[in-house]
Design a protein around this motif. Structure first.
Motif, short mmCIF file in Angstrom:
data_model
loop_
_atom_site.label_atom_id
_atom_site.label_comp_id
_atom_site.label_asym_id
_atom_site.label_seq_id
_atom_site.Cartn_x
_atom_site.Cartn_y
_atom_site.Cartn_z
N ALA A 123 0.83 -1.20 0.00
CA ALA A 123 0.00 0.00 0.00
C ALA A 123 0.86 1.26 0.00
O ALA A 123 0.58 2.23 -0.71
N ARG A 124 1.92 1.25 0.79
CA ARG A 124 2.81 2.42 0.84
C ARG A 124 3.48 2.65 -0.50
O ARG A 124 3.61 3.80 -0.96
N ASP A 125 3.91 1.57 -1.14
CA ASP A 125 4.51 1.71 -2.47
C ASP A 125 3.47 2.20 -3.48
O ASP A 125 3.79 2.99 -4.38
N GLY A 126 2.23 1.73 -3.33
CA GLY A 126 1.17 2.17 -4.23
C GLY A 126 0.90 3.65 -4.11
O GLY A 126 0.68 4.35 -5.11
N LEU A 127 0.95 4.17 -2.89
CA LEU A 127 0.75 5.60 -2.68
C LEU A 127 1.92 6.41 -3.26
O LEU A 127 1.72 7.49 -3.83
N ALA A 128 3.13 5.87 -3.13
CA ALA A 128 4.28 6.55 -3.73
C ALA A 128 4.18 6.55 -5.26
O ALA A 128 4.49 7.55 -5.91
N ASP A 129 3.71 5.43 -5.82
CA ASP A 129 3.49 5.37 -7.27
C ASP A 129 2.50 6.45 -7.70
O ASP A 129 2.69 7.10 -8.74
N ALA A 130 1.46 6.63 -6.91
CA ALA A 130 0.44 7.63 -7.22
C ALA A 130 1.04 9.04 -7.19
O ALA A 130 0.73 9.88 -8.04
N ALA A 131 1.89 9.31 -6.21
CA ALA A 131 2.52 10.63 -6.10
C ALA A 131 3.38 10.92 -7.32
O ALA A 131 3.36 12.03 -7.87
N VAL A 132 4.14 9.93 -7.76
CA VAL A 132 5.01 10.11 -8.93
C VAL A 132 4.16 10.31 -10.19
O VAL A 132 4.43 11.21 -11.00
N ALA A 133 3.14 9.49 -10.34
CA ALA A 133 2.28 9.61 -11.52
C ALA A 133 1.59 10.97 -11.57
O ALA A 133 1.49 11.59 -12.64
N LEU A 134 1.12 11.45 -10.44
CA LEU A 134 0.47 12.76 -10.40
C LEU A 134 1.46 13.88 -10.69
O LEU A 134 1.11 14.86 -11.37
N ALA A 135 2.68 13.75 -10.20
CA ALA A 135 3.68 14.78 -10.46
C ALA A 135 4.00 14.87 -11.94
O ALA A 135 4.14 15.96 -12.50
N ILE A 136 4.11 13.73 -12.60
CA ILE A 136 4.41 13.72 -14.03
C ILE A 136 3.23 14.26 -14.82
O ILE A 136 3.39 15.05 -15.76
N ALA A 137 2.03 13.85 -14.43
CA ALA A 137 0.83 14.38 -15.10
C ALA A 137 0.72 15.88 -14.89
O ALA A 137 0.30 16.63 -15.78
N LEU A 138 1.11 16.35 -13.71
CA LEU A 138 1.11 17.77 -13.40
C LEU A 138 2.08 18.52 -14.31
O LEU A 138 1.77 19.58 -14.84
N GLU A 139 3.26 17.94 -14.51
CA GLU A 139 4.25 18.56 -15.38
C GLU A 139 3.77 18.62 -16.82
O GLU A 139 3.96 19.63 -17.52
N VAL A 140 3.13 17.56 -17.29
CA VAL A 140 2.58 17.55 -18.64
C VAL A 140 1.51 18.64 -18.79
O VAL A 140 1.51 19.40 -19.77
N ALA A 141 0.61 18.72 -17.81
CA ALA A 141 -0.44 19.74 -17.87
C ALA A 141 0.16 21.14 -17.86
O ALA A 141 -0.29 22.04 -18.57
N ARG A 142 1.17 21.32 -17.08
CA ARG A 142 1.84 22.62 -16.97
C ARG A 142 2.48 23.02 -18.30
O ARG A 142 2.36 24.16 -18.74
N VAL A 143 3.16 22.08 -18.93
CA VAL A 143 3.79 22.36 -20.22
C VAL A 143 2.75 22.75 -21.27
O VAL A 143 2.97 23.67 -22.06
N LEU A 144 1.61 22.06 -21.25
CA LEU A 144 0.57 22.33 -22.24
C LEU A 144 -0.31 23.52 -21.86
O LEU A 144 -1.27 23.84 -22.55
#
Length: 261
Positions: free
Chosen positions: A65-86
């Protein structure tokens, strides 16, 4: 680095449309640079976070579960960066709030992964540091994380590392920006188009090729340049109506350079 130069003839056309055009643009487009975010499903991600949180509530140290939450944080950060660029600031801000409210305890794991050489975690750590998301805002540490991701050939890392090194090592900055562009990063592709336009005389063919790649991914600024090149006859391939339509989309943004700062 180009400092986001504009063709003198391009600016008046966009300025006029900013005053006269009311249609709102729709940002869209996928590309190889988006590898981790092209298929990002916000609703599914939020559901997973809720499920992992339920497990952690019962078993606080559950590693899956802890690793899953960390995966979510990384995925959201990358999606955030993509949204920011666009230029999708609303979506980027929503992702920031999700991270702050639901994933503040994942930073240790993200930092650990980054330290172990995971380029996605390094990009995420840079985003958190630069934006002050949960972690203390620290531009120098953000740049350090992005430079490590760039060394692992990560396009998002290359683009941000290029911005970090601009002014201090312009040769390295240009090399990183070119590498990001070649991997499909639209903002980096637009930077290459600006380099072409800044040459003497302007290489409009080169600019059109790079800008077209960025435009296909929905980068508003590139849409404006492609529209202007075709509208002015410097490039071909679009009808007058299509070129004007791209200029209208760019004009609806008005503050074109602000998305990268």
């Amino acid at each position: 680095m180009t400092g986001h130069r504009r063709s003198p003839a391009f600016l008046p056309v966009v300025a006029w449309l900013c005053c006269c055009v009311l249609a709102a643009p729709t940002l869209a487009g996928d590309g190889g640079w988006q590898a981790g975010a092209a298929n990002f499903d916000e609703a599914a991600q939020n559901k997973s976070i809720g499920q992992f949180r339920a497990v952690v509530k019962k078993r606080p140290r559950d590693p899956k579960a802890r690793d899953g939450l960390a995966d979510a944080a990384v995925a959201l950060a990358i999606a955030l960066e993509v949204a920011r660029v666009l230029g999708d600031g609303e979506t980027a801000e929503r992702y920031i709030q999700t991270i702050r409210q639901q994933l503040p305890d994942t930073m240790w794991r993200v930092d650990y992964r980054a330290g172990k050489g995971d380029p996605r975690a390094q990009v995420a750590l840079g985003v958190f540091r630069e934006r002050g998301v949960v972690l203390v805002r620290d531009r120098a540490l953000a740049c350090d994380a992005w430079q490590k991701a760039a060394a692992a050939d990560n396009a998002l890392g290359q683009y941000r590392a290029a911005l970090c090194t601009a002014g201090n090592d312009d040769r390295l900055s240009s090399k990183l920006m070119r590498a990001a562009a070649e991997q499909g990063h639209p903002a980096a592709q637009y930077e290459q188009a600006e380099v072409c336009m800044a040459s003497a005389p302007p290489d409009t063919g080169c600019a059109a090729r790079w800008a077209a790649q960025a435009e296909m991914q929905g980068l508003v600024e590139a849409q404006g340049l492609v529209g202007w090149l075709n509208f002015s006859g410097e490039a071909t391939g679009l009808s007058y109506t299509q070129a004007l339509g791209l200029l209208e989309v760019a004009a609806a943004s008005c503050d074109l350079a602000a998305r990268y700062n």
